[in-house]
Design a protein around this motif. Structure first.
Motif, PDB file in Angstrom:
ATOM      1  N   MET A  16       1.067  -0.940   0.128  1.00 53.00           N
ATOM      2  CA  MET A  16      -0.076  -0.365   0.295  1.00 53.00           C
ATOM      3  C   MET A  16       0.568   1.378  -0.524  1.00 53.00           C
ATOM      4  O   MET A  16       0.149   2.131  -0.337  1.00 53.00           O
ATOM      5  CB  MET A  16      -1.159  -0.348   1.181  1.00 53.00           C
ATOM      6  CG  MET A  16      -1.848  -1.218   0.897  1.00 53.00           C
ATOM      7  SD  MET A  16      -3.379  -1.233   2.784  1.00 53.00           S
ATOM      8  CE  MET A  16      -3.007  -1.556   3.570  1.00 53.00           C
ATOM      9  N   ALA A  20       1.060   3.743  -3.302  1.00 54.39           N
ATOM     10  CA  ALA A  20       0.303   5.895  -2.156  1.00 54.39           C
ATOM     11  C   ALA A  20       1.916   6.438  -2.953  1.00 54.39           C
ATOM     12  O   ALA A  20       1.658   7.447  -3.795  1.00 54.39           O
ATOM     13  CB  ALA A  20       0.731   5.823  -1.003  1.00 54.39           C
ATOM     14  N   PHE A  68      -8.523  -1.266  -1.583  1.00 52.69           N
ATOM     15  CA  PHE A  68      -7.470   0.165  -1.798  1.00 52.69           C
ATOM     16  C   PHE A  68      -7.125   0.851  -2.993  1.00 52.69           C
ATOM     17  O   PHE A  68      -7.148  -0.219  -3.746  1.00 52.69           O
ATOM     18  CB  PHE A  68      -6.296  -0.677  -1.137  1.00 52.69           C
ATOM     19  CG  PHE A  68      -4.821   0.270  -1.062  1.00 52.69           C
ATOM     20  CD1 PHE A  68      -4.532   1.310   0.055  1.00 52.69           C
ATOM     21  CD2 PHE A  68      -4.100   0.582  -1.851  1.00 52.69           C
ATOM     22  CE1 PHE A  68      -4.307   2.049   0.186  1.00 52.69           C
ATOM     23  CE2 PHE A  68      -3.019   1.434  -2.088  1.00 52.69           C
ATOM     24  CZ  PHE A  68      -2.924   2.380  -1.148  1.00 52.69           C
ATOM     25  N   THR A  70      -5.433   4.500  -4.421  1.00 53.67           N
ATOM     26  CA  THR A  70      -4.984   5.953  -3.715  1.00 53.67           C
ATOM     27  C   THR A  70      -5.728   7.025  -4.516  1.00 53.67           C
ATOM     28  O   THR A  70      -6.708   6.867  -5.184  1.00 53.67           O
ATOM     29  CB  THR A  70      -3.257   5.372  -4.891  1.00 53.67           C
ATOM     30  OG1 THR A  70      -3.848   5.494  -6.411  1.00 53.67           O
ATOM     31  CG2 THR A  70      -2.830   5.166  -3.928  1.00 53.67           C
ATOM     32  N   CYS A  95     -10.256   0.921   2.014  1.00 54.56           N
ATOM     33  CA  CYS A  95      -8.391   1.698   2.303  1.00 54.56           C
ATOM     34  C   CYS A  95      -8.474   2.406   1.491  1.00 54.56           C
ATOM     35  O   CYS A  95      -8.221   2.496  -0.357  1.00 54.56           O
ATOM     36  CB  CYS A  95      -7.906   0.977   2.134  1.00 54.56           C
ATOM     37  SG  CYS A  95      -8.404  -0.254   4.070  1.00 54.56           S
ATOM     38  N   SER A  97      -5.001   6.021   0.463  1.00 54.87           N
ATOM     39  CA  SER A  97      -4.359   6.940   0.990  1.00 54.87           C
ATOM     40  C   SER A  97      -4.491   8.097   0.420  1.00 54.87           C
ATOM     41  O   SER A  97      -5.153   8.539  -0.807  1.00 54.87           O
ATOM     42  CB  SER A  97      -3.009   6.190   0.272  1.00 54.87           C
ATOM     43  OG  SER A  97      -2.925   6.494  -1.319  1.00 54.87           O
ATOM     44  N   ILE A 106      -2.498   6.381   4.980  1.00 57.29           N
ATOM     45  CA  ILE A 106      -2.986   5.291   4.569  1.00 57.29           C
ATOM     46  C   ILE A 106      -4.810   5.313   5.835  1.00 57.29           C
ATOM     47  O   ILE A 106      -3.997   5.272   6.583  1.00 57.29           O
ATOM     48  CB  ILE A 106      -2.478   3.703   4.321  1.00 57.29           C
ATOM     49  CG1 ILE A 106      -1.843   4.165   3.254  1.00 57.29           C
ATOM     50  CG2 ILE A 106      -3.613   3.135   4.303  1.00 57.29           C
ATOM     51  CD1 ILE A 106      -1.153   2.965   3.023  1.00 57.29           C
TER      52      ILE A 106
END
Length: 129
Positions: A16, A20, A68, A70, A95, A97, A106
Protein backbone atom coordinates in the motif's frame (compact mmCIF):
# COMPACT_ATOMS: atom_id res chain seq x y z
CA UNK A 1 -8.60 -10.13 15.64
CA UNK A 2 -10.19 -7.19 13.80
CA UNK A 3 -9.92 -6.52 10.07
CA UNK A 4 -7.38 -3.73 10.50
CA UNK A 5 -5.02 -5.95 12.46
CA UNK A 6 -5.37 -8.73 9.89
CA UNK A 7 -4.86 -6.30 6.99
CA UNK A 8 -1.86 -4.60 8.59
CA UNK A 9 0.74 -7.25 7.82
CA UNK A 10 4.18 -5.97 6.92
CA UNK A 11 3.80 -7.14 3.31
CA UNK A 12 0.38 -5.49 2.85
CA UNK A 13 1.62 -2.24 4.38
CA UNK A 14 4.65 -2.21 2.06
CA UNK A 15 2.43 -2.76 -0.98
CA UNK A 16 0.00 0.00 0.00
CA UNK A 17 2.80 2.44 0.87
CA UNK A 18 4.62 1.78 -2.43
CA UNK A 19 1.41 2.23 -4.46
CA UNK A 20 0.68 5.49 -2.59
CA UNK A 21 4.18 6.82 -3.35
CA UNK A 22 3.97 5.68 -6.98
CA UNK A 23 0.56 7.35 -7.35
CA UNK A 24 1.94 10.74 -6.28
CA UNK A 25 5.06 10.36 -8.41
CA UNK A 26 3.21 9.20 -11.56
CA UNK A 27 0.08 11.34 -11.02
CA UNK A 28 -2.36 8.46 -11.50
CA UNK A 29 -4.48 6.27 -9.25
CA UNK A 30 -3.83 2.64 -8.39
CA UNK A 31 -6.09 0.09 -6.72
CA UNK A 32 -6.12 -3.48 -5.45
CA UNK A 33 -8.75 -5.84 -4.11
CA UNK A 34 -8.55 -6.80 -0.44
CA UNK A 35 -9.21 -10.55 -0.40
CA UNK A 36 -9.91 -12.95 2.44
CA UNK A 37 -8.15 -16.21 1.73
CA UNK A 38 -8.67 -18.52 4.67
CA UNK A 39 -7.19 -16.80 7.71
CA UNK A 40 -5.04 -14.46 5.61
CA UNK A 41 -5.91 -11.14 4.03
CA UNK A 42 -4.13 -10.52 0.75
CA UNK A 43 -3.93 -7.64 -1.72
CA UNK A 44 -4.61 -8.90 -5.24
CA UNK A 45 -5.38 -7.79 -8.80
CA UNK A 46 -3.49 -4.52 -9.29
CA UNK A 47 -5.45 -2.00 -11.36
CA UNK A 48 -3.79 1.01 -12.97
CA UNK A 49 -6.13 3.97 -13.27
CA UNK A 50 -6.12 7.43 -14.72
CA UNK A 51 -5.53 10.82 -13.15
CA UNK A 52 -8.68 10.72 -11.02
CA UNK A 53 -10.11 7.21 -11.02
CA UNK A 54 -9.35 3.52 -10.93
CA UNK A 55 -11.69 0.57 -11.49
CA UNK A 56 -12.23 -2.12 -8.89
CA UNK A 57 -11.12 -5.67 -9.44
CA UNK A 58 -12.17 -9.16 -8.35
CA UNK A 59 -10.06 -11.47 -6.23
CA UNK A 60 -8.10 -14.16 -8.05
CA UNK A 61 -8.39 -16.42 -5.02
CA UNK A 62 -10.48 -16.08 -1.90
CA UNK A 63 -13.40 -13.72 -1.30
CA UNK A 64 -13.37 -9.97 -1.89
CA UNK A 65 -13.89 -8.08 1.35
CA UNK A 66 -12.87 -4.61 0.26
CA UNK A 67 -10.43 -2.46 -1.64
CA UNK A 68 -7.46 -0.15 -1.38
CA UNK A 69 -6.92 2.71 -3.80
CA UNK A 70 -4.85 5.83 -4.00
CA UNK A 71 -5.74 9.49 -4.25
CA UNK A 72 -2.77 10.88 -6.15
CA UNK A 73 -3.00 14.42 -4.84
CA UNK A 74 -5.97 14.48 -2.52
CA UNK A 75 -6.70 13.64 1.05
CA UNK A 76 -7.56 10.08 2.13
CA UNK A 77 -11.30 10.79 2.39
CA UNK A 78 -13.89 8.92 0.30
CA UNK A 79 -15.33 10.80 -2.66
CA UNK A 80 -18.95 10.37 -3.77
CA UNK A 81 -17.71 7.86 -6.37
CA UNK A 82 -15.84 5.96 -3.64
CA UNK A 83 -19.00 5.80 -1.52
CA UNK A 84 -20.98 4.47 -4.50
CA UNK A 85 -18.37 1.74 -4.98
CA UNK A 86 -18.42 0.80 -1.29
CA UNK A 87 -22.20 0.45 -1.54
CA UNK A 88 -22.23 -1.45 -4.83
CA UNK A 89 -19.52 -3.87 -3.68
CA UNK A 90 -20.77 -4.17 -0.06
CA UNK A 91 -17.21 -3.61 1.09
CA UNK A 92 -16.38 -4.48 4.69
CA UNK A 93 -13.18 -2.48 4.58
CA UNK A 94 -12.21 0.34 2.24
CA UNK A 95 -8.73 1.87 2.40
CA UNK A 96 -7.58 5.06 0.71
CA UNK A 97 -4.18 6.71 0.60
CA UNK A 98 -3.69 10.44 0.31
CA UNK A 99 -1.68 13.38 1.50
CA UNK A 100 -1.76 14.81 4.99
CA UNK A 101 0.29 17.54 6.64
CA UNK A 102 2.71 14.87 7.79
CA UNK A 103 3.09 13.14 4.42
CA UNK A 104 1.31 10.15 2.92
CA UNK A 105 -1.37 8.53 5.00
CA UNK A 106 -3.44 5.35 4.53
CA UNK A 107 -6.88 5.39 6.11
CA UNK A 108 -9.24 2.40 6.24
CA UNK A 109 -12.98 2.72 6.72
CA UNK A 110 -15.57 0.13 7.72
CA UNK A 111 -18.85 1.04 6.00
CA UNK A 112 -22.06 0.10 7.83
CA UNK A 113 -25.08 -1.05 5.85
CA UNK A 114 -28.83 -1.34 6.37
CA UNK A 115 -30.33 -4.81 5.93
CA UNK A 116 -31.76 -3.72 2.56
CA UNK A 117 -28.21 -3.00 1.38
CA UNK A 118 -28.24 0.79 1.53
CA UNK A 119 -25.27 2.38 3.26
CA UNK A 120 -26.13 3.62 6.72
CA UNK A 121 -22.93 5.49 7.40
CA UNK A 122 -19.26 5.61 6.80
CA UNK A 123 -17.91 5.63 10.32
CA UNK A 124 -14.83 7.37 11.51
CA UNK A 125 -11.73 5.65 10.21
CA UNK A 126 -11.37 2.10 11.47
CA UNK A 127 -7.59 2.40 11.29
CA UNK A 128 -4.82 4.63 9.98
CA UNK A 129 -1.36 3.59 8.81
Amino acid sequence: MNQCNRLGSKVNMQIMRRLAERSVREKREYGVAICENGSKIELQSLQIGGRNSVHGSPCKTGKRMGSFHTHRDGVPLPSDADRATFLRQHERIACISGKSRKGLKIVCYSPKFYKDGMMLQLNQPACTF
